[in-house]
Motif scaffolding. Structure first.
Motif, short mmCIF file in Angstrom:
data_model
loop_
_atom_site.label_atom_id
_atom_site.label_comp_id
_atom_site.label_asym_id
_atom_site.label_seq_id
_atom_site.Cartn_x
_atom_site.Cartn_y
_atom_site.Cartn_z
N VAL A 1 26.41 -32.46 42.53
CA VAL A 1 27.86 -32.62 42.57
C VAL A 1 28.32 -32.42 44.02
CG1 VAL A 1 30.08 -31.80 41.72
CG2 VAL A 1 28.07 -31.74 40.21
N PRO A 2 28.61 -33.52 44.73
CA PRO A 2 29.09 -33.36 46.11
C PRO A 2 30.49 -32.74 46.11
CG PRO A 2 28.36 -35.63 45.66
CD PRO A 2 28.47 -34.93 44.35
N ALA B 1 41.38 -34.11 39.75
CA ALA B 1 40.88 -34.82 38.58
C ALA B 1 39.53 -34.28 38.11
CB ALA B 1 40.77 -36.31 38.88
N GLY B 2 39.09 -33.19 38.71
CA GLY B 2 37.81 -32.60 38.27
C GLY B 2 36.58 -33.28 38.83
N GLY B 3 36.75 -34.16 39.81
CA GLY B 3 35.62 -34.94 40.32
C GLY B 3 34.56 -34.13 41.03
N VAL C 1 25.53 -27.91 43.26
CA VAL C 1 26.75 -28.27 43.98
C VAL C 1 26.39 -28.42 45.46
CG1 VAL C 1 29.06 -27.50 44.64
CG2 VAL C 1 28.24 -27.13 42.30
N LEU C 2 26.65 -29.59 46.00
CA LEU C 2 26.30 -29.86 47.40
C LEU C 2 27.58 -29.82 48.23
CD1 LEU C 2 24.48 -30.69 49.70
CD2 LEU C 2 24.42 -33.02 48.78
N ASP C 3 27.78 -28.66 48.84
CA ASP C 3 29.02 -28.41 49.59
C ASP C 3 28.84 -28.93 51.02
OD1 ASP C 3 31.13 -27.37 51.03
OD2 ASP C 3 30.95 -25.35 50.21
N GLY D 1 31.70 -39.52 44.68
CA GLY D 1 30.39 -38.88 44.69
C GLY D 1 29.39 -39.46 43.71
N THR D 2 29.70 -40.64 43.16
CA THR D 2 28.79 -41.20 42.14
C THR D 2 27.81 -42.22 42.70
OG1 THR D 2 30.31 -43.00 41.59
CG2 THR D 2 30.57 -40.93 40.36
#
Lengths: 465, 465
Positions: B71-72, B80-82, B91-93, B204-205
């Protein structure tokens, strides 16, 4: 039953009688070429002249059924061979789908069929005080659908954007005949991937555009003000154009002609034309600048002062008539070249700051290969059109070698091998060089999502490696 | 060896010691949410805080190897919860990738890492007389990478374009860890498909944005001029805003507040604030307009006359201070609502001409479901933010039912369910309704080209049917 029987049945007797399907050899031959002069080998099977979306759908269903290539085509004014009818293909001519379906002044948009000619759309928008910004040199004859398929540019792009920015939504017939709609009637909209942008500039390889919702912008108020300036060399002219940008002036038009271009124009118009416009002064490079909007006069005066400071001989047009005389010098570029031989019109773009280097490279390449390369540039956005002059029926190898050198230089300068004409056939062998093998591979895979059978304009854009 | 061991080895001891990889439960929990208030079920596996492109590549290689979702995430300001960290994901911060690599005044562009905060970029551009046009309300905290990933909008879009129009090129790490570059440093460029536009708004998809070349526009000269107008109802205000557009005036900002919004703002600021600004006059809807550039004062006067003619009580700010007071009414919208309860901020857009109908629908939906829906609109581009006010920790079903009604109305009016926030998780169940089953299917296939293993932000945008 072969594909033509199938197609004739699908189009219906009435449409076929009205000329929707032809195999006339003269017409087939005409469809093998475009304005680039490149002629496809062999001959298309047939031309479908679609007058309804259903006919486009029927054509693609037939093509899918029989695995026959389809070459979508508008006015045939392309400069990269993208719409040329290849051997054994069905040329799908959508230029007769030419209705302006709607103009909404309130929403500042127009809904059009793909065959509407660019300048016809602008003529229809003018009473509403609106205009369609993309203005390729071919605008009097090229279609909006073709402008979209190639993401056409033009003179106004630096200020008003390229075609992609003018397209809100599209109706597209897919390879299997399904019709989809992309985008919105709204300025904003972020639902899912931007398929609209993906189809813009896809040169008929992803689907056939059968409708478009395009932005119409307000025509800037007041009269435009034009100025012209002569410089001792093209580098000085390019630097002067950079100073206009740096001063945060935003010309609508900023065109630059180099010495080989100006010489030919002078010979074509008669040398007195340019000298008269500039009070007997001469020069080796020409910069044409036009401002529009409420501050046009103020901006033109400021730009004129800047150009004079940087060594230019400047004329700020006092009225529209004088403005026309300054514009005429630029407009004479293509006719002047056409009268002096055959030309291959190239289309590199570089970051604005690299324009002097690109002009220097053009001079070097011209000398190395012994080929005259008069060049005009849209200086506001770094898009140069080097015109390789040659004689004979086909482009000589030496010209392609010189063009190869040119493309590699543009890419090395952080630019691109085509700013606004597209890849088509003529530039496909350099595509992978520019975008790299990973992007190339992704693009080929993307195409296969839309075109699993490989029937949509095969051999265009890709396949040149 | 599990994915975390593999990842720790790939990132290297030094990076891990510096905090590049964490499984701290508090941090994991914080990453489950964004500014929408939606909290993902379960808990991410880990957070990688990347400081180099190589670390992003290592993370994606690990994720591919072990089939773990990535999850970028930037600043986590999405609505929107993206970017919410889902169960079992990495999680890729990328917010620590925050260097401004280059500003080129000559080419009017900036090259940035994705974690650069929008307003930091603008602060850096300002000395060059340039600005980055996208201006989401979150600009003081949101990142340029996040703006790009959601194709963020803002107040200035009608005049200066959405984020897509501000992005020239991208560096993207693909699902398998390869790094590609899309686009150009040039304004024009038509080589192959527009992958840049495809990544913009892809949430991020499709890949992880690790660099961007963005346009920097000249800051308009002179001081902006602001005006405000009160109207008896929102329809009158919407019609007045349409008249400004129809008069070919081009405000930089045009914001509309309806009666439920204005009531709450009056209560928050103290009613005297608005009355004082308007010389004791009151109203039920508020239109804020700001012009910039050389003709700002002339345009503001013309707009003020138009608004007065259409029944508005108008104040044209005499100076920047008065302008600030008029702007403060608009700026108080979000704090006023936050002080009155929880809100679900919605984001429909409709063609400008349909705004009065959309406002009427909002009023109807508010009554039907018994939910207050104060609304602010970017009136220049038809983008409305209805704010559903509720109490409690999670959004009640009745609010979602009302939102469902709202989305369907917007789509029926030729609009979209999200103008600038994105689909994320919260709107995925309406995506197919808007774009249709064929486009939906194409988009899912497109994703699989970029993400054959389904590791890139799975469950976001798609999968809501």
């Amino acid at each position: 039953m072969d594909v033509l029987d199938w197609l004739a049945a699908a189009l219906g007797e009435e449409a076929v009688d009205a000329g929707a399907l032809t195999t006339d050899p003269a017409l087939l031959d005409a469809a093998r070429t475009d304005r680039s002069g490149w002629v496809a080998d062999g001959r298309p099977l047939a031309i479908v002249t679609a007058r309804t979306v259903e006919q486009v759908q029927a054509t693609l269903r037939a093509a899918s059924e029989f695995r026959v290539p389809v070459v979508p085509r508008g006015a045939g004014t392309g400069l990269a061979g993208g719409a040329n009818g290849t051997d054994g293909s069905i040329v799908l001519d959508v230029s007769a789908l030419n209705r302006i379906v709607e103009i909404s002044a309130d929403d500042q948009l127009a809904v059009v069929e793909p065959g509407v000619v660019n300048s016809d759309l602008n003529a229809a928008l003018e009473p509403y005080g609106l205009f369609f910004a993309p203005d390729p040199a071919s605008k009097a004859v090229s279609t909006v659908g073709g402008n979209i398929a190639t993401n056409a540019g033009g003179l106004l792009c630096a200020k008003y954007g390229v075609t992609r920015e003018a397209v809100l939504g599209l109706d597209v017939v897919l390879a299997d005949g399904r019709l989809i709609h992309t985008g919105h009637r709204t300025v904003k909209g972020v639902t899912g991937y931007d398929l609209t942008a993906l189809f813009v500039g896809s040169e008929g390889t992803l689907g056939v555009i059968v409708g478009a919702t395009v932005r119409a912008q307000p025509i800037p108020p007041g009269e435009p003000v034009t100025l012209g300036a002569l410089f001792s060399d093209v580098t000085a002219a390019a630097q002067a154009s950079a100073r206009i940008t740096a001063a945060r002036l935003r010309p609508a038009v900023m065109e630059l002609l180099d010495a080989p271009a100006l010489e030919r124009i002078a010979a074509y118009l008669g040398p007195a034309t340019i000298e008269d416009a500039f009070g007997a002064a001469g020069g080796a490079a020409y910069l044409l600048v036009q401002f529009d909007g409420a501050t046009a006069a103020v901006d033109a005066t400021a730009a004129g002062d800047l150009l004079a400071e940087t060594g230019g001989t400047v004329r700020v047009a006092a009225d529209a008539q004088e403005g026309e005389r300054l514009l005429a010098i630029r407009r004479a570029f293509h006719p002047a070249l056409a009268s002096s031989g055959e030309v291959l019109i190239e289309d590199v773009a570089v970051p604005r700051s690299r324009m002097p280097e690109m002009f220097a490279a053009i001079e070097r390449i011209s000398e190395r290969y012994g080929i005259p390369i008069p060049t005009v540039a849209h200086a506001g956005d770094g898009n140069l059109h080097p015109n390789f002059v040659y004689t004979g029926e086909t482009v000589p190898d030496a010209v392609w070698d010189a063009a190869n050198d040119l493309f590699r230089t543009a890419i090395a300068l952080g630019g691109t091998l085509t700013g606004e004409h597209g890849v088509g056939v003529l530039k496909r062998r350099w595509l992978a060089d520019e975008i790299g093998p990973d992007s190339y591979e992704l693009q080929v895979k993307l195409k296969s999502v839309f075109d699993p059978l490989g029937i949509l304009n095969p051999g265009k854009v890709f396949g040149g490696a």
